[in-house]
Design an enzyme around this catalytic site. Structure first.
Site, mmCIF file in Angstrom:
data_model
loop_
_atom_site.group_PDB
_atom_site.id
_atom_site.type_symbol
_atom_site.label_atom_id
_atom_site.label_comp_id
_atom_site.label_asym_id
_atom_site.label_seq_id
_atom_site.Cartn_x
_atom_site.Cartn_y
_atom_site.Cartn_z
ATOM 1 N N ASN A 9 1.083 -1.123 0.013
ATOM 2 C CA ASN A 9 0.037 -0.027 0.192
ATOM 3 C C ASN A 9 1.005 1.288 0.060
ATOM 4 O OD1 ASN A 9 -1.809 1.832 0.600
ATOM 5 N ND2 ASN A 9 -2.443 1.477 2.512
ATOM 6 N N TRP A 10 1.089 1.742 -1.178
ATOM 7 C CA TRP A 10 1.940 2.980 -1.304
ATOM 8 C C TRP A 10 1.548 3.981 -0.517
ATOM 9 C CZ3 TRP A 10 4.447 3.031 -6.844
ATOM 10 C CH2 TRP A 10 4.758 1.850 -7.173
ATOM 11 N N LYS A 11 0.340 4.226 -0.348
ATOM 12 C CA LYS A 11 -0.451 5.459 0.276
ATOM 13 C C LYS A 11 -0.158 6.522 -0.539
ATOM 14 C CE LYS A 11 -0.202 3.459 4.817
ATOM 15 N NZ LYS A 11 -0.196 3.595 6.153
ATOM 16 N N HIS A 96 -9.447 1.178 4.446
ATOM 17 C CA HIS A 96 -8.132 1.238 5.090
ATOM 18 C C HIS A 96 -8.545 2.159 6.192
ATOM 19 C CE1 HIS A 96 -4.252 2.542 6.345
ATOM 20 N NE2 HIS A 96 -3.871 1.463 5.798
ATOM 21 N N GLU A 167 -5.878 -5.207 10.573
ATOM 22 C CA GLU A 167 -4.753 -4.087 10.663
ATOM 23 C C GLU A 167 -4.917 -3.622 11.891
ATOM 24 O OE1 GLU A 167 -2.207 -2.686 7.115
ATOM 25 O OE2 GLU A 167 -4.207 -1.376 7.102
ATOM 26 N N GLY A 173 2.070 2.061 11.405
ATOM 27 C CA GLY A 173 3.076 3.071 11.560
ATOM 28 C C GLY A 173 3.920 3.245 12.679
ATOM 29 N N SER A 213 3.269 -2.373 10.855
ATOM 30 C CA SER A 213 4.466 -2.549 11.030
ATOM 31 C C SER A 213 5.471 -3.701 10.699
ATOM 32 C CB SER A 213 4.902 -2.081 12.668
ATOM 33 O OG SER A 213 4.236 -0.730 12.696
ATOM 34 N N GLY A 234 2.637 -0.879 4.492
ATOM 35 C CA GLY A 234 2.832 0.581 4.342
ATOM 36 C C GLY A 234 4.143 1.100 4.037
HETATM 37 P P1 PGA Z 1 2.655 0.343 8.139
HETATM 38 O O1 PGA Z 1 1.421 0.620 7.449
HETATM 39 O O2 PGA Z 1 3.366 -1.057 7.320
HETATM 40 O O3 PGA Z 1 3.681 1.499 7.602
HETATM 41 O O4 PGA Z 1 2.759 0.212 9.476
HETATM 42 C C1 PGA Z 1 0.374 -0.522 7.135
HETATM 43 C C2 PGA Z 1 -0.633 0.135 6.681
HETATM 44 O O5 PGA Z 1 -1.200 1.247 6.746
HETATM 45 O O6 PGA Z 1 -1.468 -0.750 5.633
#
Ligand code: PGA
Length: 253
Positions: A9-11, A96, A167, A173, A213, A234
């Protein structure tokens, strides 16, 4: 055994198409060195044409991070499921926590999007997860309600082709992921809720991903102890060296 999934998920990253091409090139490069893991790149909409594949290429799939639930019409700024499909996307992330919390996406919207994605032939990756983790199991009750509401109205035939991404919001994060033992327990609970809605057989085949994470250091333990079918990542999805190591670590499990 079915393949493990690594969904990136590149956001809202990166800021230039050159960087998007560079990141996607690393997905393609590592994909030829792994055999038990399927990579799914989910960039911002504008980069989807860059990551869509030539026909027959099955090594790296592409997906979107969202879509609208209507199929066409006067919906300024929205993207329809069929537009994604026509660009070569096979998957779409829905609900999400950042969309639920920052953009006001409700369970009802998530269920409408899930149904619309299925109708268009996209595989929805539906995100669920609690904001805070307690030790007396209240978070399980929250999850049960969120799953039921997010999948409300979904026909059984469509339920056979969805993916759930668990999640926990507090682990996104963050400095550390959820403990693998706790992930296993929650993933089993999710399958049980799914079985209550769609039946045991459908639940047995439901892929459950973990997100929050994940990195190359914790991936193997989460996969083997946590008993999940893959990850939604992410930060590591756009961190080229980290993503390559993560894909390799997963593939060795
Ligand atoms: P992260 O994000 O891997 O940076 O914790 C995961 C996500 O939001 O899908």
């Amino acid at each position: 055994m079915s393949k493990k999934l690594l969904v990136g998920n590149w956001k809202m990253n990166p800021q230039t198409s050159d960087d998007a091409k560079r990141i996607f090139a690393s997905y393609k490069k590592i994909s030829v060195k792994i055999s038990k893991t399927v990579l799914i790149a989910c960039p911002p909409f504008v980069y989807l044409p860059l990551v869509s594949l030539t026909k027959g290429q099955k090594k790296v799939l592409s997906g979107a991070q969202d879509m609208f639930f209507e199929s066409e019409g006067a919906y300024t700024g929205e993207i329809s499921p069929r537009m994604l499909k026509n660009l070569g996307a096979s998957h779409v992330i829905i609900g999400h926590s950042e969309r639920r919390n920052k953009m006001g996406e409700t369970d009802e919207i998530v269920s409408k999007k899930t149904i619309a994605a299925s109708v268009a032939g996209l595989i929805p990756i539906i995100c669920v997860g609690e904001a805070t983790h307690d030790n007396d199991g209240a978070y399980l009750e929250f999850l049960r309600n969120q799953i039921k509401a997010s999948l409300s109205g979904l026909p059984i035939a469509a339920a056979k082709k969805i993916i759930i991404a668990y999640e926990p919001i507090w682990a996104i994060g963050a400095a550390e992921a959820m403990k693998p033992e706790d992930i296993r327990e929650t993933a089993l609970f999710i399958k049980k809720v799914f079985a209550d809605i769609f039946g045991q057989e459908v639940a047995l085949n439901l892929p459950v991903l973990y997100g929050g994470s994940v990195n190359w250091r914790n991936a193997a333990d989460i996969l083997s102890i946590g008993q999940v079918d893959g990850f939604l990542v992410g930060r590591e999805s756009v961190n080229v060296p980290g993503f390559i190591e993560l894909a390799k670590a997963m593939d060795q499990v």
